[in-house]
Every structure is written in structure tokens, then in C-alpha cells.
Design a protein around this motif. Structure first.
Motif, mmCIF file in Angstrom:
data_model
loop_
_atom_site.group_PDB
_atom_site.id
_atom_site.type_symbol
_atom_site.label_atom_id
_atom_site.label_comp_id
_atom_site.label_asym_id
_atom_site.label_seq_id
_atom_site.Cartn_x
_atom_site.Cartn_y
_atom_site.Cartn_z
ATOM 1 N N ALA A 1 77.630 37.667 18.871
ATOM 2 C CA ALA A 1 78.172 38.304 20.077
ATOM 3 C C ALA A 1 77.986 39.826 20.001
ATOM 4 O O ALA A 1 77.596 40.462 20.985
ATOM 5 C CB ALA A 1 79.651 37.949 20.234
ATOM 6 N N LYS A 2 78.241 40.381 18.838
ATOM 7 C CA LYS A 2 78.050 41.828 18.653
ATOM 8 C C LYS A 2 76.607 42.218 18.927
ATOM 9 O O LYS A 2 76.318 43.192 19.633
ATOM 10 C CB LYS A 2 78.407 42.234 17.225
ATOM 11 C CG LYS A 2 79.884 42.330 16.959
ATOM 12 C CD LYS A 2 80.377 43.703 17.358
ATOM 13 C CE LYS A 2 81.890 43.774 17.264
ATOM 14 N NZ LYS A 2 82.426 44.894 18.028
ATOM 15 N N LEU A 3 75.692 41.472 18.347
ATOM 16 C CA LEU A 3 74.270 41.788 18.508
ATOM 17 C C LEU A 3 73.843 41.618 19.964
ATOM 18 O O LEU A 3 73.068 42.411 20.493
ATOM 19 C CB LEU A 3 73.430 40.901 17.591
ATOM 20 C CG LEU A 3 73.565 41.191 16.092
ATOM 21 C CD1 LEU A 3 72.901 40.107 15.258
ATOM 22 C CD2 LEU A 3 72.972 42.557 15.751
ATOM 23 N N ARG A 4 74.369 40.600 20.595
ATOM 24 C CA ARG A 4 74.012 40.357 21.998
ATOM 25 C C ARG A 4 74.560 41.475 22.879
ATOM 26 O O ARG A 4 73.830 42.030 23.710
ATOM 27 C CB ARG A 4 74.569 39.001 22.444
ATOM 28 C CG ARG A 4 74.355 38.695 23.905
ATOM 29 C CD ARG A 4 74.819 37.292 24.287
ATOM 30 N NE ARG A 4 76.161 36.973 23.819
ATOM 31 C CZ ARG A 4 77.273 37.429 24.372
ATOM 32 N NH1 ARG A 4 77.213 38.223 25.416
ATOM 33 N NH2 ARG A 4 78.446 37.079 23.876
ATOM 34 N N GLU A 5 75.808 41.851 22.670
ATOM 35 C CA GLU A 5 76.416 42.899 23.496
ATOM 36 C C GLU A 5 75.745 44.255 23.281
ATOM 37 O O GLU A 5 75.736 45.101 24.172
ATOM 38 C CB GLU A 5 77.915 43.007 23.184
ATOM 39 C CG GLU A 5 78.702 41.831 23.734
ATOM 40 C CD GLU A 5 80.036 41.643 23.038
ATOM 41 O OE1 GLU A 5 80.425 42.528 22.253
ATOM 42 O OE2 GLU A 5 80.689 40.604 23.270
ATOM 43 N N ALA A 6 75.215 44.465 22.099
ATOM 44 C CA ALA A 6 74.515 45.720 21.835
ATOM 45 C C ALA A 6 73.105 45.709 22.413
ATOM 46 O O ALA A 6 72.446 46.747 22.471
ATOM 47 C CB ALA A 6 74.464 45.990 20.334
ATOM 48 N N GLY A 7 72.632 44.531 22.815
ATOM 49 C CA GLY A 7 71.310 44.438 23.414
ATOM 50 C C GLY A 7 70.211 44.100 22.423
ATOM 51 O O GLY A 7 69.026 44.180 22.764
ATOM 52 N N LEU A 8 70.582 43.698 21.215
ATOM 53 C CA LEU A 8 69.567 43.434 20.199
ATOM 54 C C LEU A 8 68.969 42.044 20.275
ATOM 55 O O LEU A 8 67.801 41.854 19.939
ATOM 56 C CB LEU A 8 70.162 43.657 18.804
ATOM 57 C CG LEU A 8 70.178 45.121 18.372
ATOM 58 C CD1 LEU A 8 71.210 45.379 17.304
ATOM 59 C CD2 LEU A 8 68.792 45.508 17.856
ATOM 60 N N ILE A 9 69.767 41.083 20.684
ATOM 61 C CA ILE A 9 69.264 39.713 20.735
ATOM 62 C C ILE A 9 69.582 39.106 22.096
ATOM 63 O O ILE A 9 70.448 39.595 22.824
ATOM 64 C CB ILE A 9 69.893 38.820 19.641
ATOM 65 C CG1 ILE A 9 71.394 38.650 19.885
ATOM 66 C CG2 ILE A 9 69.636 39.398 18.255
ATOM 67 C CD1 ILE A 9 72.054 37.681 18.922
ATOM 68 N N SER A 10 68.856 38.045 22.421
ATOM 69 C CA SER A 10 69.229 37.276 23.594
ATOM 70 C C SER A 10 69.546 35.863 23.143
ATOM 71 O O SER A 10 68.959 35.348 22.189
ATOM 72 C CB SER A 10 68.135 37.297 24.651
ATOM 73 O OG SER A 10 67.123 36.390 24.325
ATOM 74 N N VAL A 11 70.490 35.269 23.815
ATOM 75 C CA VAL A 11 70.993 33.954 23.442
ATOM 76 C C VAL A 11 70.868 33.053 24.659
ATOM 77 O O VAL A 11 71.404 33.363 25.725
ATOM 78 C CB VAL A 11 72.468 34.047 23.000
ATOM 79 C CG1 VAL A 11 72.963 32.690 22.548
ATOM 80 C CG2 VAL A 11 72.640 35.080 21.895
ATOM 81 N N ARG A 12 70.153 31.951 24.480
ATOM 82 C CA ARG A 12 69.904 31.053 25.597
ATOM 83 C C ARG A 12 70.394 29.662 25.227
ATOM 84 O O ARG A 12 69.903 29.063 24.261
ATOM 85 C CB ARG A 12 68.390 31.034 25.887
ATOM 86 C CG ARG A 12 67.953 30.077 26.971
ATOM 87 C CD ARG A 12 66.518 30.384 27.409
ATOM 88 N NE ARG A 12 65.634 30.626 26.262
ATOM 89 C CZ ARG A 12 64.821 29.711 25.742
ATOM 90 N NH1 ARG A 12 64.768 28.512 26.255
ATOM 91 N NH2 ARG A 12 64.048 30.009 24.712
#
Lengths: 110, 110
Positions: free
Chosen positions: A60-71
DNA sequence: TGCCTTGTTCAAGGTTTATTGAACAATGGA
DNA sequence: TCCATTGTTCAATAAACCTTGAACAAGGCA
């Protein structure tokens, strides 16, 4: 459904990216993603880095920072580096970070 | 005297560096230092970024992470970027970070 | 000597972080 | 349908973070 919010490219903030990577676990996750950019990875492939719950938190941290996308895909989540977006927003940064991490990983020689 | 401990070059840890820079204030401090690498800077030149006490705290963080060196000189402290050390330990990283910050500073257009 | 400047340390406070276990939701296959 | 798998959410906790103001130390200058 809250819907897995991902920041737009121009909403990605440098200090947030660095804060997200200022953690050994998340740095290792991103390095692993970078090493396997061809393949689709799921959360459970990262269990060596922590418990399910801890991973959910870090993703969640990485996603919110824009580093990863989760599908979401069936019962699992496909994780990927936002390589193109990051290269556009911060040219060269990701490569530089990954090269530095590869040259001095967390568990270097004792 | 505790003596202003600075980590050796090979004690500088990537995730610590990134964590130190994962804060707008410290990122701005480092960017300012990078812009003025020719001159010697003192703490009081950064008062726009926070109170004396807050700055003392942030400088300690940056010093402990290996990003800056602090040298007492009379009643003040001369602050400098550990440019050469960082370039040796993490080639290209500092330039990349500074370029990214310059391209999208904290106070960009509203 | 006395004062001003520079900067640190301390204690306090509120906030955020990272981890855990238990409970839950949703998909997919037997 | 039942069950196993995948992953999230929640509450709790301990630790780290950042800021503040008051007090302190030490050098320079009158």
C-alpha cells in the motif's frame, strides 16, 4: 469499493518516493520487481520479506507513493513497477536507485 | 565530547540515505547545499526551513545518514555535502536526486 | 568583564510508522 | 457445496519521528 487508488504521474512526489524507499523491506521489494520486470508478480512471491499483513502494508505504501501498480486478477493481485511512469516523471532516478541497491544490497559481506 | 560522528564511506547505507531524504525539509536543505557547493554554509543560513531546534535535528539526521559533514569553526558549524564520498559510494545517485528535485521542487505551480 | 551570536540539549507533546494476530471477503477448484 | 488460497482490514502495541520552548554551552567582541 475504495478501488486501489494510484496517483497520477504528475501527482508523484519525490520525497514520498524516497520515503517509501527509505525502508529495507520496500527497497528489496522494488529491487525484486525490477529484476523481474518481464514477469507478473503476486504478493505471495514476497513472503520471504515479511508476513502477509506486513506485505499488504508495504505494498500500500509503495502504491500510494506511485512506485507500483496493483491490479486485481481473480483471487490475487498482480504487482508491477510503474517503470514508464517513473521514468517520465523522474528520468534516470529508478535506474540509478536500482543500480545503487544492486551494488550494495542490504545483506552484503559481513 | 561526543564528537560529531560521521559514518565512514562504506558505512553509508542506501535506505538510510533515502529515508533521510524522504522529508521535504531535508531534501530542500540538501538541494540548497548542492546549489552552493563552492561556498561554506552555516546552520543559520537555513532558518527559512525551520526553527533552530528543528534544523539541529535535521542536520543530525543528514549527518548520521552520511549526507553531510559538519565541522565546528568558532561559534558556528560549517556544513557541506559529502559529495565525493557519496559519488564514490553511490555513483550518480546524488546528481540524479538533485536533478529530479530541481525539476519538480516542493513548491511547484499550484 | 559582560553581552551577543550560534548552535546544542533536554523534556514534552502529538503524529506517524512498522509489526502482529485474529477476523474477514472473494475467487476458484474439488 | 465445501474448502483452500489469496489478500485485506481491524485493533493493539512499541518504536521512531518531528516540532516546540526553555535552558544551556562556547566563541567572539565591546
Amino acid at each position: 469499493m475504495t478501488g486501489l487508488a494510484h496517483p497520477d504521474i504528475d501527482e508523484i512526489v519525490l520525497s514520498d518516493v524516497l520515503a517509501a524507499l527509505g525502508d529495507e523491506t520496500r527497497l528489496a521489494i522494488v529491487a525484486t520487481l525490477a529484476r523481474n520486470e518481464h514477469a507478473a508478480m503476486t504478493c505471495s512471491q514476497f513472503l520471504e520479506f515479511g508476513s502477509k499483513t506486513a506485505l499488504s502494508y508495504h505494498f500500500a505504501k509503495l502504491r500510494e507513493a506511485g512506485l507500483i501498480s496493483v491490479r486485481p486478477e481473480g483471487t490475487r493481485r498482480l504487482i508491477s513497477l510503474r517503470r514508464a511512469d517513473l521514468d517520465q516523471r523522474f528520468p534516470g532516478l529508478l535506474d540509478s536507485l536500482i543500480a545503487c541497491h544492486a551494488a550494495s544490497p542490504a545483506g552484503a559481506e559481513p
